[in-house]
Write a protein that holds these residues in place. Structure first.
Motif, PDB file in Angstrom:
ATOM      1  N   GLU B  26      31.515  36.862  45.204  1.00 19.12           N
ATOM      2  CA  GLU B  26      32.531  36.001  45.785  1.00 19.12           C
ATOM      3  C   GLU B  26      31.907  34.839  46.568  1.00 19.12           C
ATOM      4  OE1 GLU B  26      36.545  37.121  48.230  1.00 19.12           O
ATOM      5  OE2 GLU B  26      35.575  38.658  47.004  1.00 19.12           O
ATOM      6  N   GLN B 102      42.373  36.504  29.904  1.00 21.15           N
ATOM      7  CA  GLN B 102      42.759  37.680  30.684  1.00 21.15           C
ATOM      8  C   GLN B 102      41.562  38.231  31.450  1.00 21.15           C
ATOM      9  OE1 GLN B 102      44.465  40.325  27.769  1.00 21.15           O
ATOM     10  NE2 GLN B 102      46.146  38.897  27.422  1.00 21.15           N
ATOM     11  N   LEU B 103      40.431  38.234  30.755  1.00 22.52           N
ATOM     12  CA  LEU B 103      39.230  38.787  31.375  1.00 22.52           C
ATOM     13  C   LEU B 103      38.702  37.911  32.505  1.00 22.52           C
ATOM     14  CD1 LEU B 103      36.928  40.822  31.394  1.00 22.52           C
ATOM     15  CD2 LEU B 103      35.778  39.432  29.680  1.00 22.52           C
ATOM     16  N   ASN B 106      41.710  35.776  35.957  1.00 17.10           N
ATOM     17  CA  ASN B 106      42.275  36.270  37.203  1.00 17.10           C
ATOM     18  C   ASN B 106      41.407  37.306  37.890  1.00 17.10           C
ATOM     19  OD1 ASN B 106      44.868  34.843  37.280  1.00 17.10           O
ATOM     20  ND2 ASN B 106      45.208  35.907  35.345  1.00 17.10           N
ATOM     21  N   THR B 107      40.204  37.421  37.439  1.00 16.68           N
ATOM     22  CA  THR B 107      39.326  38.419  38.051  1.00 16.68           C
ATOM     23  C   THR B 107      38.105  37.736  38.641  1.00 16.68           C
ATOM     24  OG1 THR B 107      38.099  38.698  36.006  1.00 16.68           O
ATOM     25  CG2 THR B 107      40.027  40.097  36.315  1.00 16.68           C
ATOM     26  N   PRO B 108      37.438  38.468  39.526  1.00 15.81           N
ATOM     27  CA  PRO B 108      36.223  37.903  40.136  1.00 15.81           C
ATOM     28  C   PRO B 108      35.184  37.522  39.082  1.00 15.81           C
ATOM     29  CG  PRO B 108      36.883  39.917  41.266  1.00 15.81           C
ATOM     30  CD  PRO B 108      37.764  39.797  40.054  1.00 15.81           C
TER      31      PRO B 108
END
Lengths: 212, 212, 212, 212
Positions: B26, B102-103, B106-108
């Motif tokens: 992050e 999708q992968l 919206n994911t880190p």
DNA sequence: AATGAATGAGAATTCATTCAT
DNA sequence: CATGAATGAATTCTCATTCAT
């Protein structure tokens, strides 16, 4: 003679900031802002560390200057492009992109987008400045082409705002690839631009047959 | 009860590296590698700075781990996609891209490409690793779709290798925009993906009428 | 006309060192030696930094010059005072202190004691020079007044050497306060000197009643 | 045992700031703020440069801490003195000054006034803080003694506010001399205080004959 | 294992001093 | 003489890394 030497000195002094900015741009692009040492910037510009501070009051100020200076050619090019905005819109789009590539593809200026991608989080004001002056204007130009193309029946109907982004993305990535993931980046820009233009123009165009 | 707490502790202990990697990912995405302090990584993971060194022997090692860990889901997804590689190639391409979004969207994990863009110059080995494991494989998948599409007469003839890049660019930029030039990043990914797929599929497809 | 301008220039040239010293004195008093930049000294004197080095070979040399120059008026005043050393010793002491205040209280010279207090540790030789030329001589003058006063039965018996210091302290502090702890320094020097003289003269004088 | 070592460590950590402050005080007094290197402060406190920054966020913050910490004993002493404020005012004044000397004359705290004199110009807020907490309170105590002495007919009539300053000056200078113009500072404080008290008390007191 | 105090090499910044013009 | 651009040593401050507890 004295006048001459003064001019020489003055010319040198006036050139310093640009030289430093050029050196900094190169290193910022290559290593990132935080990983670039001012020692190295100064060395690359052929001056001592202290000299840098005669022209920029901090590393941050240097960064800002790099972006601001880097934007000038882009804006100038944009202004030029505006003037020929008439005629076949597909051709215009092609022209627009080719010019863009000429401007960014083989010059140091091309590093600016990579820097903005990498550092905008750490320099919000600079990012805003860049957004307002470069992105917004660039989008304005593209919007005109696309809207006129749609109106003229040249292009299919589309969500113009979103399509602007989709169309810009490949040329931006081409630039970014120049400086990133370098080993894999051995792409042939000419072929890339050709494939790109072929793809998007074909994608945008109204299919003549459809009318049949 | 003791057993329970031990298990809890053990579970926690085993989770430590992942928590640290997540925190580091992050921050690396947000600030860049050099500008990220290990203090902050540790704090975000809820441990002390010293603990970090129990699991990673250096900041560089942590970086490497972040990338390696970040790649797993991508590779796994790739393997899954491979299995359904038959049928309509346009639909397959669409599927491929949607899964990709999708992968990453919206994911880190979505931060990985930005990190690679920003830092690959400073971590050549990691860049190579990434290239060999992610880029090459991803391209392999796309290549199959495109080549089969051309062979089947679904897609127009094209320079496949280059087209792979052109096609990937917009989805990569979409991801990168999520983390950069924030203000302009207020894009609607759904609409973007729709416009994107519409444009490239239309651009790739053989015009039915052409056959006439 | 040329002659004129040459004279002007010469006059100016000759004044340079003094102007620089005056500027330096002011800044040394205000900020201290180490915190004073030669840039600022030069600017305040209206010359370039390089010019400063035409007259003083180093910052330390400038400091020394500031003190030496600052001492002249004090020494001159001391010489003048010596000549009127006769008559009523209480009046003489009063005169001495009032003259001292006139000399130090409203002129830049007044900054010298503050500088010596602040910097003597860093400039032992200068401190010695100051001690030998100012302090010793000033004490000599005061000693004469006090000893003659005691001998004449005007003043009470006392430890003269120590009393010299005690008597000098308040006037020194008055000067120092001018430049320090500024806000609290809103003292009225006139009233201060009046109270001071009243107190110490009363304190020194033989009580008339004692004779009774 | 663990408790013990933790306490030891904790005790050490708690002591650090004081040790650093003590070292800094000494060097600030000796050399002045600007001329004091943090390296030297750290070395004198027996720690590394970096450690200093664990406890003070900047050199300025360290300065502030030095003054604030240095003020505590002075304020505490002041509070104690307040309690015995009755009885013979001449004796009280004597007591006040002797206590002051005990507090400042042989301890590191004595350096505080010199620092304030030298640096107040560069640290206006600290100077204000010092003024409000030390000078104002000290003056309050003295004012009480003087006013009561006048009211009681012990002391002559006087301008109390100004006299406070005049009376404080010699003891301040005694302290300042400890650290300045070193060679001349070879004064015997005992004799000085004796002469001082003799002089000012004699100067303040109502002449017995006046009553006649 | 976990902590967090301590370290010191390294980077940004300042400023006395030099020197070509 | 005068200038002010250039220098680089010195100083403040940061932060990855270590280690005693």
């Amino acid at each position: 003679m004295k006048t001459n030497s003064i001019q020489k000195s003055r010319r040198r002094k006036e050139a310093r900031p640009s030289e430093l900015i050029a050196a900094a741009l190169e290193l910022f692009v290559e290593r990132g802002f935080a990983a670039t040492k001012l020692d190295d910037v100064a060395a690359k510009a052929g001056v001592s560390k202290g000299t840098l501070y005669l022209y920029f009051e901090s590393k941050d100020a240097l960064f800002k200057a790099v972006i601001e200076q880097g934007i000038f050619p882009i804006l100038a090019e944009g202004a030029t492009l505006l003037q020929q905005f008439e005629g076949n819109n597909a051709a215009l789009l092609k022209e627009f992109m080719q010019r863009w590539w000429q401007l960014m593809g083989n010059t140091p200026v091309g590093g600016i987008p990579k820097i903005m991608i990498s550092e905008s989080g750490n320099f919000p004001e600079v990012a805003n400045y860049y957004y307002d002056n470069v992105i917004v204007r660039g989008r304005d130009l593209l919007r005109q082409v696309l809207e006129r193309g749609v109106t003229a029946g040249e292009f299919r109907d589309m969500d113009v705002e979103t399509t602007i982004d989709v169309i810009m993305a490949p040329v931006l990535m081409l630039i970014v690839w120049r400086y990133s993931v370098a080993p894999c980046g051995t792409k042939d820009p000419e072929k890339y631009m050709k494939s790109y233009l072929d793809l998007i123009l074909n994608g945008l165009m109204m299919k003549k047959e459809t009318r049949l």
